[in-house]
Design a protein around this motif. Structure first.
Motif, PDB file in Angstrom:
ATOM      1  N   UNK A  60       0.837  -1.194   0.000  1.00  0.00           N
ATOM      2  CA  UNK A  60       0.000   0.000   0.000  1.00  0.00           C
ATOM      3  C   UNK A  60       0.872   1.244   0.000  1.00  0.00           C
ATOM      4  N   UNK A  61       0.383   2.293  -0.651  1.00  0.00           N
ATOM      5  CA  UNK A  61       1.105   3.560  -0.708  1.00  0.00           C
ATOM      6  C   UNK A  61       0.185   4.685  -0.280  1.00  0.00           C
ATOM      7  N   UNK A  62       0.735   5.602   0.522  1.00  0.00           N
ATOM      8  CA  UNK A  62      -0.026   6.760   0.966  1.00  0.00           C
ATOM      9  C   UNK A  62       0.096   7.827  -0.109  1.00  0.00           C
ATOM     10  N   UNK A  63      -1.025   8.204  -0.691  1.00  0.00           N
ATOM     11  CA  UNK A  63      -1.030   9.238  -1.718  1.00  0.00           C
ATOM     12  C   UNK A  63      -1.858  10.420  -1.284  1.00  0.00           C
ATOM     13  N   UNK A  64      -2.206  11.265  -2.218  1.00  0.00           N
ATOM     14  CA  UNK A  64      -2.972  12.466  -1.888  1.00  0.00           C
ATOM     15  C   UNK A  64      -4.333  12.133  -1.294  1.00  0.00           C
ATOM     16  N   UNK A  65      -4.828  10.930  -1.553  1.00  0.00           N
ATOM     17  CA  UNK A  65      -6.115  10.506  -1.000  1.00  0.00           C
ATOM     18  C   UNK A  65      -5.922   9.487   0.120  1.00  0.00           C
ATOM     19  N   UNK A  66      -4.738   9.397   0.701  1.00  0.00           N
ATOM     20  CA  UNK A  66      -4.473   8.437   1.764  1.00  0.00           C
ATOM     21  C   UNK A  66      -4.238   7.048   1.206  1.00  0.00           C
ATOM     22  N   UNK A  67      -4.578   6.036   1.978  1.00  0.00           N
ATOM     23  CA  UNK A  67      -4.479   4.645   1.540  1.00  0.00           C
ATOM     24  C   UNK A  67      -5.823   4.226   0.967  1.00  0.00           C
ATOM     25  N   UNK A  68      -5.816   3.526  -0.143  1.00  0.00           N
ATOM     26  CA  UNK A  68      -7.034   3.018  -0.773  1.00  0.00           C
ATOM     27  C   UNK A  68      -6.819   1.553  -1.134  1.00  0.00           C
ATOM     28  N   UNK A  69      -7.825   0.733  -0.848  1.00  0.00           N
ATOM     29  CA  UNK A  69      -7.751  -0.688  -1.198  1.00  0.00           C
ATOM     30  C   UNK A  69      -9.114  -1.311  -0.959  1.00  0.00           C
ATOM     31  N   UNK A  70      -9.221  -2.575  -1.317  1.00  0.00           N
ATOM     32  CA  UNK A  70     -10.409  -3.332  -0.955  1.00  0.00           C
ATOM     33  C   UNK A  70     -10.509  -3.292   0.564  1.00  0.00           C
ATOM     34  N   UNK A  71     -11.663  -3.028   1.088  1.00  0.00           N
ATOM     35  CA  UNK A  71     -11.849  -2.836   2.530  1.00  0.00           C
ATOM     36  C   UNK A  71     -11.370  -4.028   3.349  1.00  0.00           C
ATOM     37  N   UNK A  72     -11.448  -5.233   2.786  1.00  0.00           N
ATOM     38  CA  UNK A  72     -11.026  -6.421   3.528  1.00  0.00           C
ATOM     39  C   UNK A  72      -9.520  -6.439   3.772  1.00  0.00           C
ATOM     40  N   UNK A  73      -8.768  -5.609   3.071  1.00  0.00           N
ATOM     41  CA  UNK A  73      -7.313  -5.564   3.214  1.00  0.00           C
ATOM     42  C   UNK A  73      -6.835  -4.468   4.167  1.00  0.00           C
ATOM     43  N   UNK A  74      -7.739  -3.709   4.750  1.00  0.00           N
ATOM     44  CA  UNK A  74      -7.345  -2.494   5.466  1.00  0.00           C
ATOM     45  C   UNK A  74      -7.258  -2.617   6.992  1.00  0.00           C
ATOM     46  N   UNK A  75      -7.535  -3.764   7.560  1.00  0.00           N
ATOM     47  CA  UNK A  75      -7.522  -3.883   9.016  1.00  0.00           C
ATOM     48  C   UNK A  75      -6.170  -3.485   9.602  1.00  0.00           C
ATOM     49  N   UNK A  76      -5.087  -4.014   9.059  1.00  0.00           N
ATOM     50  CA  UNK A  76      -3.762  -3.665   9.588  1.00  0.00           C
ATOM     51  C   UNK A  76      -3.420  -2.206   9.313  1.00  0.00           C
ATOM     52  N   UNK A  77      -3.895  -1.681   8.203  1.00  0.00           N
ATOM     53  CA  UNK A  77      -3.609  -0.293   7.862  1.00  0.00           C
ATOM     54  C   UNK A  77      -4.313   0.648   8.830  1.00  0.00           C
ATOM     55  N   UNK A  78      -5.535   0.331   9.197  1.00  0.00           N
ATOM     56  CA  UNK A  78      -6.257   1.136  10.187  1.00  0.00           C
ATOM     57  C   UNK A  78      -5.489   1.126  11.503  1.00  0.00           C
ATOM     58  N   UNK A  79      -5.012  -0.038  11.921  1.00  0.00           N
ATOM     59  CA  UNK A  79      -4.220  -0.138  13.151  1.00  0.00           C
ATOM     60  C   UNK A  79      -2.994   0.777  13.073  1.00  0.00           C
ATOM     61  N   UNK A  80      -2.265   0.690  12.003  1.00  0.00           N
ATOM     62  CA  UNK A  80      -1.012   1.429  11.874  1.00  0.00           C
ATOM     63  C   UNK A  80      -1.223   2.929  11.668  1.00  0.00           C
ATOM     64  N   UNK A  81      -2.263   3.305  10.923  1.00  0.00           N
ATOM     65  CA  UNK A  81      -2.565   4.728  10.746  1.00  0.00           C
ATOM     66  C   UNK A  81      -3.077   5.319  12.065  1.00  0.00           C
ATOM     67  N   UNK A  82      -3.721   4.503  12.887  1.00  0.00           N
ATOM     68  CA  UNK A  82      -4.108   4.960  14.221  1.00  0.00           C
ATOM     69  C   UNK A  82      -2.889   5.339  15.048  1.00  0.00           C
ATOM     70  N   UNK A  83      -1.838   4.545  14.957  1.00  0.00           N
ATOM     71  CA  UNK A  83      -0.581   4.869  15.634  1.00  0.00           C
ATOM     72  C   UNK A  83      -0.010   6.166  15.075  1.00  0.00           C
ATOM     73  N   UNK A  84      -0.005   6.284  13.749  1.00  0.00           N
ATOM     74  CA  UNK A  84       0.502   7.493  13.100  1.00  0.00           C
ATOM     75  C   UNK A  84      -0.272   8.720  13.571  1.00  0.00           C
ATOM     76  N   UNK A  85      -1.588   8.636  13.621  1.00  0.00           N
ATOM     77  CA  UNK A  85      -2.417   9.774  14.040  1.00  0.00           C
ATOM     78  C   UNK A  85      -2.096  10.170  15.479  1.00  0.00           C
ATOM     79  N   UNK A  86      -1.915   9.185  16.347  1.00  0.00           N
ATOM     80  CA  UNK A  86      -1.577   9.488  17.741  1.00  0.00           C
ATOM     81  C   UNK A  86      -0.227  10.187  17.821  1.00  0.00           C
ATOM     82  N   UNK A  87       0.760   9.682  17.090  1.00  0.00           N
ATOM     83  CA  UNK A  87       2.085  10.315  17.101  1.00  0.00           C
ATOM     84  C   UNK A  87       2.029  11.733  16.549  1.00  0.00           C
ATOM     85  N   UNK A  88       1.246  11.926  15.499  1.00  0.00           N
ATOM     86  CA  UNK A  88       1.129  13.265  14.894  1.00  0.00           C
ATOM     87  C   UNK A  88       0.459  14.238  15.864  1.00  0.00           C
ATOM     88  N   UNK A  89      -0.559  13.777  16.573  1.00  0.00           N
ATOM     89  CA  UNK A  89      -1.235  14.628  17.548  1.00  0.00           C
ATOM     90  C   UNK A  89      -0.294  14.995  18.688  1.00  0.00           C
TER      91      UNK A  89
END
Length: 168
Positions: free
Chosen positions: A24-53
């Protein structure tokens, strides 16, 4: 990250391995994929959001949306405090975070990034994440996953968390 924080991330990350053979690649629209593939990405982007905050001492937006892609798709993107997309300086970290397969390497990646960006994970008062989603069927469970992961991450990083730390 201290030893306890590393251990907590290591334990939780073992439940969120990225899908094999998918990059997966983060682009101008974030991460995009079939929803069934995004569970780990949601976990990891949650970490990113916390660090950014924590780093910006500001509210960070996390949006689950695939705009006008097919209904089986979904996506996840970050909004910075100014309302714009995630800083381009953080996009390579987002890519690495989404794709690192080994939990130990994930912890090391986070630890190295925290050191490089001088993100204080000790004595942090609070962090806030504003969550949103579109109306796709997968949005509901991805949003709930994001909420749980962010609350866990903020707690693991020693942030004061309550119902107001994550706003939907």
């Amino acid at each position: 990250m201290n030893q306890e924080q590393s251990s907590l991330v290591l334990q939780s990350s073992s439940n969120f391995s990225p899908p094999e053979g998918v990059k997966l690649s983060y682009g101008t629209a974030g991460f995009r994929a079939d929803a069934t593939l995004l569970k780990s990405t949601v976990y990891r982007v949650g970490i990113l959001a916390a660090l950014r905050s924590i780093q910006t001492k500001s509210v960070i937006g996390l949006m689950i949306t695939a705009s006008h892609n097919q209904v089986s798709d979904n996506g996840i993107k970050i909004a910075d405090p100014n309302g714009g997309m995630l800083s381009q300086l953080w996009e390579p970290f987002a890519d690495s975070l989404a794709n690192v397969a080994d939990p130990f390497e994930l912890v090391q990646l986070i630890s190295d990034f925290v050191s490089k960006e001088i993100i204080p994970l000790d004595n942090v008062r609070s962090a806030e994440i504003l969550l949103g989603r579109d109306t796709r069927p997968s949005g509901e469970y991805l949003l709930e996953a994001a909420k749980q992961v962010i609350l866990f991450t903020l707690w693991a990083f020693g942030c004061y968390t309550d119902a107001n730390s994550v706003v939907i």
